[in-house]
Scaffold this motif. Sequence first.
Motif, PDB file in Angstrom:
ATOM      1  N   HIS A   1       0.835  -1.196   0.000  1.00 31.61           N
ATOM      2  CA  HIS A   1       0.000   0.000   0.000  1.00 31.61           C
ATOM      3  C   HIS A   1       0.875   1.254   0.000  1.00 31.61           C
ATOM      4  CE1 HIS A   1      -3.447  -2.569   1.215  1.00 31.61           C
ATOM      5  NE2 HIS A   1      -4.143  -1.604   0.641  1.00 31.61           N
ATOM      6  N   LEU A   2       0.411   2.276  -0.695  1.00 31.51           N
ATOM      7  CA  LEU A   2       0.976   3.611  -0.622  1.00 31.51           C
ATOM      8  C   LEU A   2       0.017   4.434   0.221  1.00 31.51           C
ATOM      9  CD1 LEU A   2       1.614   4.167  -4.461  1.00 31.51           C
ATOM     10  CD2 LEU A   2       2.989   2.829  -2.854  1.00 31.51           C
ATOM     11  N   GLY A   3       0.529   5.163   1.208  1.00 31.30           N
ATOM     12  CA  GLY A   3      -0.387   5.926   2.039  1.00 31.30           C
ATOM     13  C   GLY A   3       0.319   6.801   3.042  1.00 31.30           C
ATOM     14  N   ARG A   4      -0.500   7.442   3.900  1.00 28.22           N
ATOM     15  CA  ARG A   4       0.012   8.439   4.831  1.00 28.22           C
ATOM     16  C   ARG A   4       0.378   7.839   6.186  1.00 28.22           C
ATOM     17  NH1 ARG A   4      -4.368  11.270   5.230  1.00 28.22           N
ATOM     18  NH2 ARG A   4      -4.760  11.004   7.454  1.00 28.22           N
ATOM     19  N   VAL A   5      -0.096   6.635   6.471  1.00 25.64           N
ATOM     20  CA  VAL A   5       0.095   6.056   7.801  1.00 25.64           C
ATOM     21  C   VAL A   5       1.165   4.978   7.766  1.00 25.64           C
ATOM     22  CG1 VAL A   5      -2.261   6.570   8.513  1.00 25.64           C
ATOM     23  CG2 VAL A   5      -1.765   4.378   7.416  1.00 25.64           C
ATOM     24  N   ASP A   6       1.628   4.601   8.948  1.00 22.64           N
ATOM     25  CA  ASP A   6       2.721   3.635   9.040  1.00 22.64           C
ATOM     26  C   ASP A   6       2.300   2.236   8.586  1.00 22.64           C
ATOM     27  OD1 ASP A   6       4.419   5.569   9.960  1.00 22.64           O
ATOM     28  OD2 ASP A   6       4.100   5.109  12.084  1.00 22.64           O
ATOM     29  N   ASP A   7       0.982   1.983   8.511  1.00 25.03           N
ATOM     30  CA  ASP A   7       0.524   0.682   8.023  1.00 25.03           C
ATOM     31  C   ASP A   7       0.842   0.493   6.545  1.00 25.03           C
ATOM     32  OD1 ASP A   7      -0.437   0.043  10.491  1.00 25.03           O
ATOM     33  OD2 ASP A   7      -2.511   0.608  10.053  1.00 25.03           O
ATOM     34  N   ALA A   8       1.085   1.585   5.837  1.00 27.51           N
ATOM     35  CA  ALA A   8       1.446   1.494   4.414  1.00 27.51           C
ATOM     36  C   ALA A   8       2.902   1.081   4.284  1.00 27.51           C
ATOM     37  CB  ALA A   8       1.221   2.836   3.727  1.00 27.51           C
ATOM     38  N   GLN A   9       3.186   0.280   3.265  1.00 29.82           N
ATOM     39  CA  GLN A   9       4.566  -0.163   3.037  1.00 29.82           C
ATOM     40  C   GLN A   9       5.420   0.944   2.435  1.00 29.82           C
ATOM     41  OE1 GLN A   9       1.853  -2.126   2.216  1.00 29.82           O
ATOM     42  NE2 GLN A   9       2.154  -3.377   4.044  1.00 29.82           N
ATOM     43  N   PHE A  10       4.773   1.918   1.756  1.00 26.07           N
ATOM     44  CA  PHE A  10       5.492   3.085   1.247  1.00 26.07           C
ATOM     45  C   PHE A  10       4.736   4.309   1.741  1.00 26.07           C
ATOM     46  CE2 PHE A  10       7.026   6.296  -1.694  1.00 26.07           C
ATOM     47  CZ  PHE A  10       8.371   5.963  -1.825  1.00 26.07           C
ATOM     48  N   VAL A  11       5.342   5.059   2.663  1.00 28.52           N
ATOM     49  CA  VAL A  11       4.657   6.150   3.354  1.00 28.52           C
ATOM     50  C   VAL A  11       4.979   7.486   2.688  1.00 28.52           C
ATOM     51  CG1 VAL A  11       4.399   7.378   5.540  1.00 28.52           C
ATOM     52  CG2 VAL A  11       4.697   4.890   5.537  1.00 28.52           C
ATOM     53  N   VAL A  12       3.927   8.249   2.400  1.00 30.40           N
ATOM     54  CA  VAL A  12       4.052   9.612   1.867  1.00 30.40           C
ATOM     55  C   VAL A  12       3.304  10.524   2.826  1.00 30.40           C
ATOM     56  CG1 VAL A  12       3.578  11.153  -0.061  1.00 30.40           C
ATOM     57  CG2 VAL A  12       4.205   8.777  -0.501  1.00 30.40           C
TER      58      VAL A  12
END
Length: 316
Positions: free
Chosen positions: A215-226
Amino acid sequence: MGVSSTVVFADLTGSTRVFEAIGNARATETVTRLTQWIGGVCQAHGGRVVKSLGDGVFAIFTSGAAATHAVIELQRYHQKRLQAWPAPLRMALQIGVASGDVVEVEGDCFGDAVNLASRLSDLAGPGQIWVTDTVISQLREGAVQHRDLGLINIRGRSEMSVVHRIDWQEEVTSFLTVPAALAPLPRSADSSFGQIELSWLDVRSMFSVEQLPIHLGRVDDAQFVVNDPRVSRLHARIEMRHGSCVLIDVSTYGTWVRFHGNGGPSTEIALRREECVLHGRGEIGLGAPLSDYSAPTIAFNTTGGDVTLSRREIAR
């Protein structure tokens, strides 16, 4: 029995922003004048307006060539008009065109071409014209510059459609080609895709086939954080499917993808609860179009991969 026709859906984008900026009365007047102008251009090219659709127009033509020339005139004139308008009031045109049998019932029109043109209008980005290969086949070779976008999944259709983007800009580079009518390209059952590299600011990560999905996303659960407020908590997903690397938008505000070609103009598409196959290299904009230079933008580079671009709306 239906009558062979070419269907045009021309929609104004950004009208909600205009209503907020200048109020209902003035915005309604502006949108009405624009849709009347769209209808007038269609009629001048031999088309017939079936109906206005709020901030859009549904028209039919007897000729694919006439429809194509009409929508090119629409984009060229409207683009010049927008250059003189304040940014908050600009409403771009996105247009879909398809040919096929159309059945008329009590003044309204129905058929696969109607549904397909409507969906292409939804999928096309602002300032773009997307047409089916049945429209391209009616054009004189070399008359119109266009680019093959490949096989695209359209909601409600069991088979993918070959879609082209008309390059209506009066100044285009020699990189663009004008292909003849194309037969649908078979999708590869396998792919040489091996890994994808993602980079944003000083963050760079490599993901192999075995590590997908991510996942790409804003939270730490995402593997790629933006970390940007325009990015949803879990904004998009990248997964492996049938040998291809697929990007899926699951966000609130949408995802934009731009592919880098061989030194020529890039192809950009907008995804809203839709997906596309990632191939080669390019950029992914999260929560804002790539034309917005402040948009959080991820550069991607795939190793190998299926060169057929597709997109499909996710079943909700």
